[in-house]
Design a protein around this motif. Structure first.
Motif, PDB file in Angstrom:
ATOM      1  N   CYS A 163      53.650 -29.092 -79.706  1.00  0.00           N
ATOM      2  CA  CYS A 163      52.981 -30.138 -78.934  1.00  0.00           C
ATOM      3  C   CYS A 163      52.702 -31.370 -79.800  1.00  0.00           C
ATOM      4  O   CYS A 163      52.917 -32.511 -79.364  1.00  0.00           O
ATOM      5  CB  CYS A 163      51.670 -29.618 -78.341  1.00  0.00           C
ATOM      6  SG  CYS A 163      51.863 -28.466 -76.960  1.00  0.00           S
ATOM      7  N   THR A 199      57.719 -27.967 -73.882  1.00  0.00           N
ATOM      8  CA  THR A 199      56.592 -27.694 -74.777  1.00  0.00           C
ATOM      9  C   THR A 199      55.325 -27.386 -73.998  1.00  0.00           C
ATOM     10  O   THR A 199      54.558 -26.482 -74.363  1.00  0.00           O
ATOM     11  CB  THR A 199      56.366 -28.907 -75.699  1.00  0.00           C
ATOM     12  OG1 THR A 199      57.561 -29.181 -76.425  1.00  0.00           O
ATOM     13  CG2 THR A 199      55.238 -28.630 -76.678  1.00  0.00           C
ATOM     14  N   ARG A 203      53.212 -23.946 -74.136  1.00  0.00           N
ATOM     15  CA  ARG A 203      51.795 -23.943 -74.488  1.00  0.00           C
ATOM     16  C   ARG A 203      50.967 -23.226 -73.419  1.00  0.00           C
ATOM     17  O   ARG A 203      50.055 -22.459 -73.737  1.00  0.00           O
ATOM     18  CB  ARG A 203      51.322 -25.382 -74.660  1.00  0.00           C
ATOM     19  CG  ARG A 203      49.830 -25.576 -74.882  1.00  0.00           C
ATOM     20  CD  ARG A 203      49.377 -25.125 -76.249  1.00  0.00           C
ATOM     21  NE  ARG A 203      49.316 -23.676 -76.412  1.00  0.00           N
ATOM     22  CZ  ARG A 203      49.068 -23.073 -77.552  1.00  0.00           C
ATOM     23  NH1 ARG A 203      48.862 -23.768 -78.651  1.00  0.00           N
ATOM     24  NH2 ARG A 203      49.018 -21.756 -77.622  1.00  0.00           N
ATOM     25  N   VAL A 230      50.015 -34.291 -75.018  1.00  0.00           N
ATOM     26  CA  VAL A 230      51.411 -34.366 -74.562  1.00  0.00           C
ATOM     27  C   VAL A 230      51.503 -35.071 -73.213  1.00  0.00           C
ATOM     28  O   VAL A 230      52.388 -35.915 -72.996  1.00  0.00           O
ATOM     29  CB  VAL A 230      52.028 -32.956 -74.493  1.00  0.00           C
ATOM     30  CG1 VAL A 230      53.436 -33.015 -73.912  1.00  0.00           C
ATOM     31  CG2 VAL A 230      52.077 -32.324 -75.877  1.00  0.00           C
TER      32      VAL A 230
END
Length: 263
Positions: A163, A199, A203, A230
């Protein structure tokens, strides 16, 4: 870009392993907590070294040998997947989502190499090869140096590091975009948007692994901060990418599409 990340991290890990094993005498000795544990057998050592296959896979991809890159990439995926399955099935290691999410991401990455078809333009070799040493100096080695001397950065796991890297890359891209020429940077915008989505998914799906952690409140707070970072970078990037796509000239109806031989 994802292959570059793997290549950078495994190349840096070689230097870190040499330091932890005492092979780099001019560096300060590592703390006892960082000492390497000898492997039980030569087979186990070779199995663990499979992850280093990402470096030759990346180089093969940049040099245009996509089939070789896919085959070598599989060598980096299969051993960790088997190891994870054995550990979680035959030992007391608690079940966790993170290892399997990482393996799934790597599988998708290898499959995505199919976009480098026969008629695809070649990858610019010089900048992508230079990106390896530059990436090592900017990300893994400084991060490891901080982790080796401080406890707090150890709370940053691999999804969190991803991230941070993606958010930083998007920030640089937004700052350097060509004014008045959004279509010129469109490929990078689309690539970074795709990386940001991947990503974020990685996460989010790995958050359940924090439930049984002693520092779960701190870890969840850090993870939420990573997601916000992000999203803050990715949403304006995605909006600009969509606008650039709409400004592309239409394809003529009688355009001749490239064809590939069937024999």
């Amino acid at each position: 870009m994802a292959m570059l990340t793997h290549a950078v991290m495994v190349t840096a890990s070689v230097a870190v392993t040499l330091w932890l094993s005492g092979k780099i005498a001019w560096l300060p000795a590592p703390a006892p907590a960082w000492a390497l544990t000898p492997s039980g057998s030569m087979w186990h050592t070779a199995w663990n070294l499979a992850g280093y296959a990402w470096l030759p896979a990346y180089i093969a991809l940049v040099l245009g040998h996509r089939r070789v890159a896919q085959a070598v990439g599989l060598l980096a995926i299969v051993p960790p997947a088997v190891t994870t399955a054995v550990e979680q099935a035959a030992t007391d290691v608690p079940l966790s989502v993170t290892p399997w999410a990482l393996r799934l991401t790597d599988v998708v990455l290898v499959l995505a190499m199919a976009v480098f078809h026969r008629d695809a333009p070649p990858v610019p070799r010089r900048p992508w090869l230079l990106a390896i040493p530059i990436g090592i100096l900017l990300v893994p080695l400084p991060l490891f140096a901080i982790q080796a001397t401080s406890q707090a950065p150890r709370l940053l796991d691999w999804p969190g590091l991803a991230c941070a890297m993606v958010a930083a890359a998007i920030a640089v891209h937004l700052a350097r975009r060509a004014p008045g020429q959004p279509t010129r940077t469109l490929p990078w915008s689309l690539a970074l948007t795709l990386l940001a989505a991947t990503t974020l998914a990685l996460r989010i799906v790995t958050l359940p692994d924090y439930i049984d952690q002693a520092q779960r409140t701190t870890l969840v707070t850090i993870a939420a901060t990573e997601v916000i970072a992000v999203l803050t970078m990715a949403l304006p990037l995605a909006r600009r990418a969509i606008q650039a796509l709409r400004r592309l000239p239409p394809i003529p109806a009688d355009a001749q599409w490239p064809t590939t031989p069937t024999e």
